[in-house]
Each structure stands twice: as structure tokens, then as C-alpha cells.
Scaffold this motif. Structure first.
Motif, PDB file in Angstrom:
ATOM      1  N   ASP A  34       0.923  -1.322   0.083  1.00  0.00           N
ATOM      2  CA  ASP A  34       0.036   0.073   0.075  1.00  0.00           C
ATOM      3  C   ASP A  34       0.939   1.230   0.020  1.00  0.00           C
ATOM      4  O   ASP A  34       1.507   1.676   1.025  1.00  0.00           O
ATOM      5  CB  ASP A  34      -0.948  -0.037   1.154  1.00  0.00           C
ATOM      6  CG  ASP A  34      -1.770   1.069   1.167  1.00  0.00           C
ATOM      7  OD1 ASP A  34      -1.795   2.210   0.386  1.00  0.00           O
ATOM      8  OD2 ASP A  34      -2.839   1.191   2.108  1.00  0.00           O
ATOM      9  N   THR A 121      -8.732  -3.160  -8.279  1.00  0.00           N
ATOM     10  CA  THR A 121      -8.709  -3.374  -7.035  1.00  0.00           C
ATOM     11  C   THR A 121      -7.773  -4.628  -6.765  1.00  0.00           C
ATOM     12  O   THR A 121      -7.753  -5.748  -7.261  1.00  0.00           O
ATOM     13  CB  THR A 121     -10.016  -3.970  -6.198  1.00  0.00           C
ATOM     14  OG1 THR A 121     -10.879  -2.666  -6.573  1.00  0.00           O
ATOM     15  CG2 THR A 121      -9.773  -3.885  -4.958  1.00  0.00           C
ATOM     16  N   GLY A 123      -6.224  -7.026  -3.771  1.00  0.00           N
ATOM     17  CA  GLY A 123      -6.472  -7.632  -1.984  1.00  0.00           C
ATOM     18  C   GLY A 123      -8.024  -7.869  -1.981  1.00  0.00           C
ATOM     19  O   GLY A 123      -8.159  -8.474  -1.040  1.00  0.00           O
ATOM     20  N   GLU A 124      -9.022  -7.608  -2.891  1.00  0.00           N
ATOM     21  CA  GLU A 124     -10.257  -7.973  -3.039  1.00  0.00           C
ATOM     22  C   GLU A 124     -10.644  -8.179  -4.278  1.00  0.00           C
ATOM     23  O   GLU A 124     -10.328  -7.331  -5.330  1.00  0.00           O
ATOM     24  CB  GLU A 124     -11.075  -7.177  -2.188  1.00  0.00           C
ATOM     25  CG  GLU A 124     -11.184  -5.712  -2.508  1.00  0.00           C
ATOM     26  CD  GLU A 124     -11.718  -4.814  -1.494  1.00  0.00           C
ATOM     27  OE1 GLU A 124     -12.822  -4.172  -1.942  1.00  0.00           O
ATOM     28  OE2 GLU A 124     -11.429  -4.770  -0.506  1.00  0.00           O
ATOM     29  N   GLY A 125     -11.829  -8.983  -4.589  1.00  0.00           N
ATOM     30  CA  GLY A 125     -12.584  -8.900  -5.804  1.00  0.00           C
ATOM     31  C   GLY A 125     -12.814 -10.580  -6.285  1.00  0.00           C
ATOM     32  O   GLY A 125     -12.950 -11.340  -5.315  1.00  0.00           O
ATOM     33  N   ASP A 126     -13.474 -10.729  -7.173  1.00  0.00           N
ATOM     34  CA  ASP A 126     -13.926 -12.046  -7.805  1.00  0.00           C
ATOM     35  C   ASP A 126     -12.981 -12.943  -8.303  1.00  0.00           C
ATOM     36  O   ASP A 126     -13.146 -14.182  -8.636  1.00  0.00           O
ATOM     37  CB  ASP A 126     -15.249 -11.719  -8.565  1.00  0.00           C
ATOM     38  CG  ASP A 126     -14.954 -10.728  -9.833  1.00  0.00           C
ATOM     39  OD1 ASP A 126     -13.558 -10.353 -10.088  1.00  0.00           O
ATOM     40  OD2 ASP A 126     -15.680 -10.906 -10.675  1.00  0.00           O
ATOM     41  N   ASN A 128      -9.287 -14.751  -8.226  1.00  0.00           N
ATOM     42  CA  ASN A 128      -8.237 -15.322  -7.220  1.00  0.00           C
ATOM     43  C   ASN A 128      -7.175 -16.021  -8.067  1.00  0.00           C
ATOM     44  O   ASN A 128      -7.130 -16.927  -8.904  1.00  0.00           O
ATOM     45  CB  ASN A 128      -8.853 -16.474  -6.130  1.00  0.00           C
ATOM     46  CG  ASN A 128      -7.865 -16.628  -4.990  1.00  0.00           C
ATOM     47  OD1 ASN A 128      -7.385 -15.744  -4.578  1.00  0.00           O
ATOM     48  ND2 ASN A 128      -7.673 -17.972  -4.900  1.00  0.00           N
ATOM     49  N   SER A 141      -2.105 -16.797  -2.206  1.00  0.00           N
ATOM     50  CA  SER A 141      -3.604 -16.489  -2.925  1.00  0.00           C
ATOM     51  C   SER A 141      -3.819 -14.952  -2.749  1.00  0.00           C
ATOM     52  O   SER A 141      -3.625 -14.513  -1.716  1.00  0.00           O
ATOM     53  CB  SER A 141      -4.430 -17.270  -1.987  1.00  0.00           C
ATOM     54  OG  SER A 141      -5.531 -17.633  -2.899  1.00  0.00           O
ATOM     55  N   LYS A 143      -6.750 -11.896  -4.185  1.00  0.00           N
ATOM     56  CA  LYS A 143      -7.774 -11.714  -4.680  1.00  0.00           C
ATOM     57  C   LYS A 143      -7.682 -10.252  -5.607  1.00  0.00           C
ATOM     58  O   LYS A 143      -7.094  -9.445  -5.031  1.00  0.00           O
ATOM     59  CB  LYS A 143      -8.930 -11.570  -3.925  1.00  0.00           C
ATOM     60  CG  LYS A 143      -9.406 -12.825  -3.322  1.00  0.00           C
ATOM     61  CD  LYS A 143     -10.953 -12.563  -2.610  1.00  0.00           C
ATOM     62  CE  LYS A 143     -11.252 -13.995  -1.887  1.00  0.00           C
ATOM     63  NZ  LYS A 143     -11.630 -15.147  -2.906  1.00  0.00           N
ATOM     64  N   SER A 145      -9.536  -7.453  -8.725  1.00  0.00           N
ATOM     65  CA  SER A 145     -10.994  -7.187  -9.728  1.00  0.00           C
ATOM     66  C   SER A 145     -10.256  -6.239 -10.539  1.00  0.00           C
ATOM     67  O   SER A 145      -9.664  -5.591 -10.545  1.00  0.00           O
ATOM     68  CB  SER A 145     -11.873  -6.603  -8.887  1.00  0.00           C
ATOM     69  OG  SER A 145     -11.889  -5.379  -8.235  1.00  0.00           O
ATOM     70  N   ASP A 172      -3.641  -0.814  -8.384  1.00  0.00           N
ATOM     71  CA  ASP A 172      -4.843  -0.091  -8.341  1.00  0.00           C
ATOM     72  C   ASP A 172      -4.589   1.332  -8.035  1.00  0.00           C
ATOM     73  O   ASP A 172      -3.537   1.665  -8.305  1.00  0.00           O
ATOM     74  CB  ASP A 172      -6.167  -0.980  -7.392  1.00  0.00           C
ATOM     75  CG  ASP A 172      -5.560  -0.894  -6.130  1.00  0.00           C
ATOM     76  OD1 ASP A 172      -4.532  -0.038  -5.542  1.00  0.00           O
ATOM     77  OD2 ASP A 172      -6.048  -1.587  -5.068  1.00  0.00           O
TER      78      ASP A 172
END
Length: 190
Positions: A34, A121, A123-126, A128, A141, A143, A145, A172
């Protein structure tokens, strides 16, 4: 004398901090850094490019993500994709059919391009990504998007003849993650 005030990302001390984060990302593929503490209002894309590009670097802004002012401040020479050390792309779209990055040569594999993928994004999303390889104990792993799946298929072809290939930097708005050519990727959508 006219004094021009530039964003913090153009200062040497800030660039050193971003560079340190990039080194960690490449050493530990799939680790998300970050950069928001260093960016002020600038996007991670510009912060990373301010560190990596200078007058000796060849780049291509295939996604047309940079403004003219930013291109001038970066000072890197814009060239065709096949010649570029760094290629900036809008990863929400698939690579164009004629997208052919520099893969390096056997005597100089380090000349393979770094593809800078601007997505939505980290670190998160649909989607993997399951990453394995050097710098990853077991697997990691992640994530994400806003990264078109065609980039992963193209990457598979570009790194098949290791040590030739490309490295990926995923970004991002405030974060960055590296996927070197030595990293294997399995993608699932969940």
C-alpha cells in the motif's frame, strides 16, 4: 524566479520509499504494498513510474493512462511496444491482438519488458490468483478485480521460454503487486 511545486512523488526521499516497496514486492511475489502514505493525491501508477522511468528508459503508454505533463516529467522515451522496457496498459481491457512485448534475448533475458497493469482492485475481488514459485513459501492466494483474464493467458505464452519473458506489475489506485516471470499462476473466479 518562478518556483514550481511538484507532487511528493517527484521527491527523492519519497521515491526511495516507493522503490523499497517495489523491491519487497518483487522479492515476495503476490505481496501487496500500500503506497498511500507516499502518494498524496497521486495514483500509484504515477508514483511507481516516477521511480522506474528516466531519460534512459524506453516505455510505451499503450493504455493512454498518462497525461502529457506526466510524460514530460517522467522524461522516458516513448517507443513501440516491442522495444519498450516498460509498457503501461489499462488491464480492464484485453491486450490488443497485435500486442507483442519485448521478451528479451537468451544473451540478455533481463531486457524483457515489465508490463504495468492498471486494474481496479488488489486484495479483494472476484478473481483469485494462486501464485507459486521463488519467493513464495508454498503458495500465496491473492484476490483481484478489474484485470481482464486475457492478460493471464497472454502472460503464459510470454513466459513459456524462460528465462525469456515479461514481468508484471499490478496496480490499483494506491497499491502495487509484482508477478515476476518465474511465478506460476492458477486463476479461479469465486
Amino acid at each position: 524566479m518562478i518556483e514550481i511545486e511538484l507532487e511528493p512523488i517527484w521527491r527523492g526521499d519519497i521515491q526511495q520509499k516507493i522503490f523499497r516497496q517495489l523491491l519487497d514486492c518483487f522479492a515476495l511475489p503476490g505481496t501487496i504494498a500500500d503506497l498511500s502514505n507516499f502518494l498524496d493525491d497521486s495514483p500509484a501508477l504515477l508514483g511507481v513510474l516516477a521511480v522506474l522511468l528516466d531519460a534512459s528508459v524506453l516505455f510505451n503508454d499503450n493504455g493512454k493512462l498518462l497525461q502529457n505533463r506526466e510524460r514530460r516529467l517522467l522524461r522516458a522515451k516513448e517507443v513501440e511496444i516491442s522495444e519498450a522496457n516498460f509498457v503501461v496498459v489499462d488491464a480492464t481491457n484485453p491486450p490488443p491482438a497485435d500486442f507483442t512485448p519485448n521478451l528479451g534475448t537468451l544473451p540478455s533475458p533481463e531486457k524483457g519488458a515489465t508490463i504495468v497493469l492498471q486494474g481496479s482492485t488488489l486484495g479483494e475481488g472476484d478473481a483469485n490468483l494462486k501464485l507459486t514459485g521463488p519467493g513464495i513459501p508454498g503458495y500465496r492466494s491473492v484476490k483481484i478485480s478489474g484485470f481482464d483474464s486475457a492478460w493471464w493467458l497472454a502472460r503464459r505464452e510470454w513466459v513459456i521460454d524462460f528465462p525469456l519473458g515479461v514481468d508484471f506489475l499490478l496496480l490499483d489506485r494506491t497499491k502495487v503487486m509484482a508477478i515476476p516471470r518465474t511465478t506460476q499462476i492458477v486463476i479461479s473466479n469465486k
